[in-house]
Design an enzyme around this catalytic site. Structure first.
Site, PDB file in Angstrom:
ATOM      1  N   ALA A  88       0.830  -1.214   0.000  1.00  0.00           N
ATOM      2  CA  ALA A  88       0.000   0.000   0.000  1.00  0.00           C
ATOM      3  C   ALA A  88       0.855   1.250   0.000  1.00  0.00           C
ATOM      4  CB  ALA A  88      -0.917   0.000   1.224  1.00  0.00           C
ATOM      5  N   THR A 130      11.030   0.779  -3.977  1.00  0.00           N
ATOM      6  CA  THR A 130      11.272   1.142  -5.374  1.00  0.00           C
ATOM      7  C   THR A 130      12.744   1.461  -5.614  1.00  0.00           C
ATOM      8  OG1 THR A 130      10.839   2.921  -6.960  1.00  0.00           O
ATOM      9  CG2 THR A 130      10.549   3.482  -4.675  1.00  0.00           C
ATOM     10  N   ASP A 131      13.176   1.306  -6.867  1.00  0.00           N
ATOM     11  CA  ASP A 131      14.553   1.686  -7.211  1.00  0.00           C
ATOM     12  C   ASP A 131      14.748   3.199  -7.151  1.00  0.00           C
ATOM     13  OD1 ASP A 131      13.028   2.320  -9.468  1.00  0.00           O
ATOM     14  OD2 ASP A 131      14.289   1.236 -10.892  1.00  0.00           O
ATOM     15  N   GLU A 132      13.629   3.947  -7.116  1.00  0.00           N
ATOM     16  CA  GLU A 132      13.741   5.410  -7.126  1.00  0.00           C
ATOM     17  C   GLU A 132      14.404   5.961  -5.867  1.00  0.00           C
ATOM     18  OE1 GLU A 132      10.435   7.727  -8.247  1.00  0.00           O
ATOM     19  OE2 GLU A 132       9.748   6.284  -9.724  1.00  0.00           O
ATOM     20  N   TYR A 157       7.492  11.659  -3.815  1.00  0.00           N
ATOM     21  CA  TYR A 157       7.151  10.232  -3.729  1.00  0.00           C
ATOM     22  C   TYR A 157       8.357   9.402  -3.299  1.00  0.00           C
ATOM     23  CZ  TYR A 157       6.849   5.441  -5.506  1.00  0.00           C
ATOM     24  OH  TYR A 157       6.926   4.066  -5.625  1.00  0.00           O
ATOM     25  N   LYS A 161       9.220   7.017   0.090  1.00  0.00           N
ATOM     26  CA  LYS A 161       9.553   5.579   0.034  1.00  0.00           C
ATOM     27  C   LYS A 161      10.899   5.347   0.724  1.00  0.00           C
ATOM     28  CE  LYS A 161       7.545   2.654  -1.634  1.00  0.00           C
ATOM     29  NZ  LYS A 161       6.419   1.794  -1.145  1.00  0.00           N
ATOM     30  N   ILE A 198       2.724   3.683 -19.516  1.00  0.00           N
ATOM     31  CA  ILE A 198       2.314   2.731 -20.569  1.00  0.00           C
ATOM     32  C   ILE A 198       0.789   2.684 -20.725  1.00  0.00           C
ATOM     33  CG2 ILE A 198       2.275   0.255 -21.173  1.00  0.00           C
ATOM     34  CD1 ILE A 198       5.256   0.137 -20.449  1.00  0.00           C
ATOM     35  N   ARG A 200      -1.379   4.900 -19.889  1.00  0.00           N
ATOM     36  CA  ARG A 200      -1.904   6.206 -20.355  1.00  0.00           C
ATOM     37  C   ARG A 200      -1.817   6.285 -21.880  1.00  0.00           C
ATOM     38  NH1 ARG A 200       0.267  12.456 -19.837  1.00  0.00           N
ATOM     39  NH2 ARG A 200      -1.694  13.370 -20.534  1.00  0.00           N
ATOM     40  N   LEU A 213       4.532  12.599 -24.543  1.00  0.00           N
ATOM     41  CA  LEU A 213       5.893  12.249 -24.112  1.00  0.00           C
ATOM     42  C   LEU A 213       6.531  13.440 -23.394  1.00  0.00           C
ATOM     43  CD1 LEU A 213       7.895   9.867 -24.339  1.00  0.00           C
ATOM     44  CD2 LEU A 213       8.719  10.864 -26.483  1.00  0.00           C
ATOM     45  N   ASN A 256      11.949   6.198 -22.838  1.00  0.00           N
ATOM     46  CA  ASN A 256      10.507   6.407 -22.967  1.00  0.00           C
ATOM     47  C   ASN A 256      10.106   6.512 -24.440  1.00  0.00           C
ATOM     48  OD1 ASN A 256      10.351   6.436 -20.199  1.00  0.00           O
ATOM     49  ND2 ASN A 256      10.397   8.677 -20.037  1.00  0.00           N
TER      50      ASN A 256
HETATM   51  P1  NAD Z   1      -1.124   1.534  -6.949  1.00  0.00           P
HETATM   52  O1  NAD Z   1      -1.215   3.021  -6.801  1.00  0.00           O
HETATM   53  O2  NAD Z   1      -1.643   0.890  -8.190  1.00  0.00           O
HETATM   54  O3  NAD Z   1      -1.850   0.810  -5.721  1.00  0.00           O
HETATM   55  C1  NAD Z   1      -1.731   1.257  -4.410  1.00  0.00           C
HETATM   56  C2  NAD Z   1      -2.811   0.562  -3.577  1.00  0.00           C
HETATM   57  O4  NAD Z   1      -2.646   0.982  -2.211  1.00  0.00           O
HETATM   58  C3  NAD Z   1      -4.248   0.934  -3.980  1.00  0.00           C
HETATM   59  O5  NAD Z   1      -5.043  -0.222  -4.044  1.00  0.00           O
HETATM   60  C4  NAD Z   1      -4.711   1.861  -2.870  1.00  0.00           C
HETATM   61  O6  NAD Z   1      -6.110   1.823  -2.668  1.00  0.00           O
HETATM   62  C5  NAD Z   1      -3.929   1.323  -1.677  1.00  0.00           C
HETATM   63  N1  NAD Z   1      -3.732   2.333  -0.619  1.00  0.00           N
HETATM   64  C6  NAD Z   1      -3.262   3.606  -0.776  1.00  0.00           C
HETATM   65  N2  NAD Z   1      -3.247   4.231   0.415  1.00  0.00           N
HETATM   66  C7  NAD Z   1      -3.681   3.327   1.342  1.00  0.00           C
HETATM   67  C8  NAD Z   1      -3.866   3.385   2.750  1.00  0.00           C
HETATM   68  N3  NAD Z   1      -3.602   4.500   3.456  1.00  0.00           N
HETATM   69  N4  NAD Z   1      -4.315   2.284   3.375  1.00  0.00           N
HETATM   70  C9  NAD Z   1      -4.606   1.140   2.680  1.00  0.00           C
HETATM   71  N5  NAD Z   1      -4.450   1.050   1.336  1.00  0.00           N
HETATM   72  C10 NAD Z   1      -4.009   2.128   0.685  1.00  0.00           C
HETATM   73  O7  NAD Z   1       0.410   1.209  -6.718  1.00  0.00           O
HETATM   74  P2  NAD Z   1       1.358   0.116  -7.439  1.00  0.00           P
HETATM   75  O8  NAD Z   1       1.908   0.703  -8.658  1.00  0.00           O
HETATM   76  O9  NAD Z   1       0.658  -1.174  -7.451  1.00  0.00           O
HETATM   77  O10 NAD Z   1       2.547   0.063  -6.360  1.00  0.00           O
HETATM   78  C11 NAD Z   1       2.458  -0.811  -5.231  1.00  0.00           C
HETATM   79  C12 NAD Z   1       3.737  -0.699  -4.414  1.00  0.00           C
HETATM   80  O11 NAD Z   1       4.855  -1.025  -5.229  1.00  0.00           O
HETATM   81  C13 NAD Z   1       4.010   0.698  -3.876  1.00  0.00           C
HETATM   82  O12 NAD Z   1       4.545   0.564  -2.581  1.00  0.00           O
HETATM   83  C14 NAD Z   1       5.053   1.267  -4.825  1.00  0.00           C
HETATM   84  O13 NAD Z   1       5.863   2.213  -4.177  1.00  0.00           O
HETATM   85  C15 NAD Z   1       5.822   0.016  -5.175  1.00  0.00           C
HETATM   86  N6  NAD Z   1       6.502   0.003  -6.482  1.00  0.00           N
HETATM   87  C16 NAD Z   1       5.792   0.295  -7.621  1.00  0.00           C
HETATM   88  C17 NAD Z   1       6.431   0.185  -8.853  1.00  0.00           C
HETATM   89  C18 NAD Z   1       5.677   0.470 -10.141  1.00  0.00           C
HETATM   90  O14 NAD Z   1       6.282   0.433 -11.210  1.00  0.00           O
HETATM   91  N7  NAD Z   1       4.369   0.722 -10.122  1.00  0.00           N
HETATM   92  C19 NAD Z   1       7.772  -0.202  -8.926  1.00  0.00           C
HETATM   93  C20 NAD Z   1       8.470  -0.474  -7.730  1.00  0.00           C
HETATM   94  C21 NAD Z   1       7.812  -0.386  -6.519  1.00  0.00           C
HETATM   95  O1  DAU Z   2      10.953   2.907 -10.809  1.00  0.00           O
HETATM   96  C1  DAU Z   2       9.883   2.462 -10.053  1.00  0.00           C
HETATM   97  C2  DAU Z   2       8.760   3.484 -10.075  1.00  0.00           C
HETATM   98  O2  DAU Z   2       8.173   3.411 -11.376  1.00  0.00           O
HETATM   99  C3  DAU Z   2       7.707   3.244  -9.008  1.00  0.00           C
HETATM  100  O3  DAU Z   2       8.286   3.436  -7.748  1.00  0.00           O
HETATM  101  C4  DAU Z   2       6.508   4.191  -9.166  1.00  0.00           C
HETATM  102  O4  DAU Z   2       5.496   3.847  -8.246  1.00  0.00           O
HETATM  103  C5  DAU Z   2       5.973   4.035 -10.577  1.00  0.00           C
HETATM  104  O5  DAU Z   2       4.919   4.949 -10.789  1.00  0.00           O
HETATM  105  C6  DAU Z   2       7.084   4.277 -11.591  1.00  0.00           C
HETATM  106  O6  DAU Z   2       7.541   5.652 -11.537  1.00  0.00           O
HETATM  107  P1  DAU Z   2       7.849   6.496 -12.875  1.00  0.00           P
HETATM  108  O7  DAU Z   2       7.731   7.924 -12.529  1.00  0.00           O
HETATM  109  O8  DAU Z   2       9.068   6.007 -13.538  1.00  0.00           O
HETATM  110  O9  DAU Z   2       6.585   5.997 -13.778  1.00  0.00           O
HETATM  111  P2  DAU Z   2       5.551   6.766 -14.734  1.00  0.00           P
HETATM  112  O10 DAU Z   2       4.700   5.702 -15.343  1.00  0.00           O
HETATM  113  O11 DAU Z   2       4.885   7.900 -14.069  1.00  0.00           O
HETATM  114  O12 DAU Z   2       6.517   7.350 -15.857  1.00  0.00           O
HETATM  115  C7  DAU Z   2       7.437   6.553 -16.572  1.00  0.00           C
HETATM  116  C8  DAU Z   2       8.274   7.466 -17.441  1.00  0.00           C
HETATM  117  O13 DAU Z   2       7.452   8.013 -18.492  1.00  0.00           O
HETATM  118  C9  DAU Z   2       8.850   8.661 -16.718  1.00  0.00           C
HETATM  119  O14 DAU Z   2      10.142   8.933 -17.224  1.00  0.00           O
HETATM  120  C10 DAU Z   2       7.892   9.800 -17.051  1.00  0.00           C
HETATM  121  C11 DAU Z   2       7.438   9.450 -18.434  1.00  0.00           C
HETATM  122  N1  DAU Z   2       6.065   9.855 -18.834  1.00  0.00           N
HETATM  123  C12 DAU Z   2       5.042   9.568 -17.963  1.00  0.00           C
HETATM  124  C13 DAU Z   2       3.743   9.852 -18.312  1.00  0.00           C
HETATM  125  C14 DAU Z   2       2.598   9.561 -17.374  1.00  0.00           C
HETATM  126  C15 DAU Z   2       5.829  10.412 -20.084  1.00  0.00           C
HETATM  127  O15 DAU Z   2       6.765  10.664 -20.873  1.00  0.00           O
HETATM  128  N2  DAU Z   2       4.536  10.691 -20.424  1.00  0.00           N
HETATM  129  C16 DAU Z   2       3.481  10.431 -19.605  1.00  0.00           C
HETATM  130  O16 DAU Z   2       2.323  10.701 -19.988  1.00  0.00           O
END
Ligand code: NAD
Ligand code: DAU
Length: 341
Positions: A88, A130-132, A157, A161, A198, A200, A213, A256
């Site tokens: 979460a 996250t790697d961020e 963000y 984390k 992706i 979007r 982009l 990207n």
């Molecule tokens: P997401 O935004 O799709 O999902 C987050 C979920 O957490 C949702 O279901 C939301 O309802 C729930 N949530 C938010 N606040 C809450 C709270 N206070 N109590 C209970 N539930 C709550 O996120 P995601 O992309 O699935 O990411 C999940 C985890 O993985 C996060 O911790 C994120 O930092 C980490 N992560 C994401 C990515 C990525 O590429 N998306 C990569 C590496 C790590």
């Molecule tokens: O690296 C892990 C992270 O990856 C996770 O911790 C985050 O939860 C997850 O959201 C993701 O973060 P990014 O910021 O890398 O993801 P996002 O999908 O927002 O964007 C990916 C790349 O694309 C980034 O360089 C921004 C760019 N972008 C994003 C959007 C939404 C565009 O160029 N156009 C767009 O419309």
């Protein structure tokens, strides 16, 4: 930091299990771990969707709608669990730039509350990060992130984390909480919220809107399929060394611009059929994961090694599941338009 891993857990709480990666993890566990019963704890924010868990039998999963900051609720749930896998979070960088507050609350305070409950009930804790947290790399830098890379988060963000990772490390060292952490790269796959890059672009094309982009389009992300993230998390939860951090990645570095061109091609559009838009403030240039530790120690390997194939099935999923995302599309695009993106 070392520790001895006990037997694989049977009763696990999955926080954020109705979100993108959390729900993929729950489906993975239900399919691959027949002895495990899951309790999903999810607040159902704009990013959570109960539908993401449809089809899971009642005797394998309970769903609790609630907040990870609710200490009384955690008390009740943790008294009946062996382990928690903590997904979460507020997860979107652009949202954190517009309004950081919910990120501080959920990502920092929420993790603290969960750690306190795990400490009290001696529940095994796996923290999804996250790697961020490592900041970014230059495009021409041959280096990749490892478990030893210093923390240098850039966005609201990623700084929340990073803070949550530090809490987990401190609760392990000071109180002996049986914790592990994983830091994963960018995930893709079904059920990802359409605010993310992706989905979007795929849903833009499906709606007749030109993809967007940011900046010069050269920023690099290291893509991994959410199913591979799930199998890695299970390997760490069940066999990882306590107190350790594992980086998860599948050698998927792509700019990207490259990813967008692959989407355009896969959906029958011209390679220049998109708009350049305002860059994200503080936009990290490149992420890249070295997952040697996870592969060597736990024998983990990704299954989705063909990005073109993974992308094609992701495009197909959004095409076939318009009802899942359509209602949110207008508001998401209106928000981006207000930000010049
Ligand atoms: P997401 O935004 O799709 O999902 C987050 C979920 O957490 C949702 O279901 C939301 O309802 C729930 N949530 C938010 N606040 C809450 C709270 N206070 N109590 C209970 N539930 C709550 O996120 P995601 O992309 O699935 O990411 C999940 C985890 O993985 C996060 O911790 C994120 O930092 C980490 N992560 C994401 C990515 C990525 O590429 N998306 C990569 C590496 C790590
Ligand atoms: O690296 C892990 C992270 O990856 C996770 O911790 C985050 O939860 C997850 O959201 C993701 O973060 P990014 O910021 O890398 O993801 P996002 O999908 O927002 O964007 C990916 C790349 O694309 C980034 O360089 C921004 C760019 N972008 C994003 C959007 C939404 C565009 O160029 N156009 C767009 O419309």
């Amino acid at each position: 930091m070392q520790g001895i891993q006990g037997k694989a857990p049977r009763r696990i709480i999955v926080t954020g299990g109705a979100g993108f990666i959390g729900s993929n993890f729950v489906h993975w566990v239900i399919e691959h771990q027949p002895d495990v019963r899951v309790t999903v704890l999810d607040k159902l924010t704009y990013a959570g969707n109960r539908e993401n868990l449809s089809g899971i039998p009642r005797d394998r999963m309970a769903f609790v709608q609630g907040d990870i900051c609710d200490a009384d609720l955690l008390e009740e749930l943790f008294s009946q669990a062996d382990a928690v896998v903590h997904f979460a979070a507020e997860s979107h960088n652009d949202n954190s730039i517009a309004d950081p507050e919910p990120f501080i609350r959920t990502n920092v305070e929420g993790t603290y509350r969960l750690l306190e409950a795990a400490r009290k009930h001696d529940v095994r804790f796996h923290h999804i990060s996250t790697d961020e947290v490592y900041g970014d790399l230059a495009l021409d830098d041959p280096a990749r992130f490892t478990e030893e890379t210093p923390y240098r988060p850039s966005s609201p963000y990623s700084s929340t984390k990073a803070a949550s990772d530090m809490l987990v490390r401190a609760w392990h060292r000071t109180y002996g909480v049986r914790a592990t952490i994983s830091n994963c790269s960018n995930n893709y796959g079904p059920r990802q919220h359409i605010e993310k890059f992706i989905p979007r672009q795929i849903t833009n094309i499906l709606c007749g809107i030109r993809p967007k982009l940011y900046g010069d389009g050269l920023n690099v992300r290291d893509w991994i399929h959410a199913e591979d993230h799930s199998s890695a998390v299970w390997a760490i939860l069940s066999r990882g060394r306590l107190g350790e951090t594992y980086l998860i990645g599948a050698d998927g570095e792509r700019s990207n611009g490259e990813v967008l061109r692959a989407i355009l091609e896969g959906m029958g559009k011209a390679p220049d059929d998109f708009d350049w838009v305002r860059d994200r403030p503080g936009h990290d240039r490149r992420y890249a994961i070295d997952s040697t530790k996870l592969r060597r120690e736990l024998g983990w390997r990704p299954c989705h090694t063909d990005f073109a194939e993974g992308l094609a099935s992701t495009i197909a999923w959004y095409r076939e599941n318009g009802a899942w995302w359509m209602a949110a599309k207008e508001a998401v695009e209106a928000k981006y338009a207000r930000q010049g993106q």
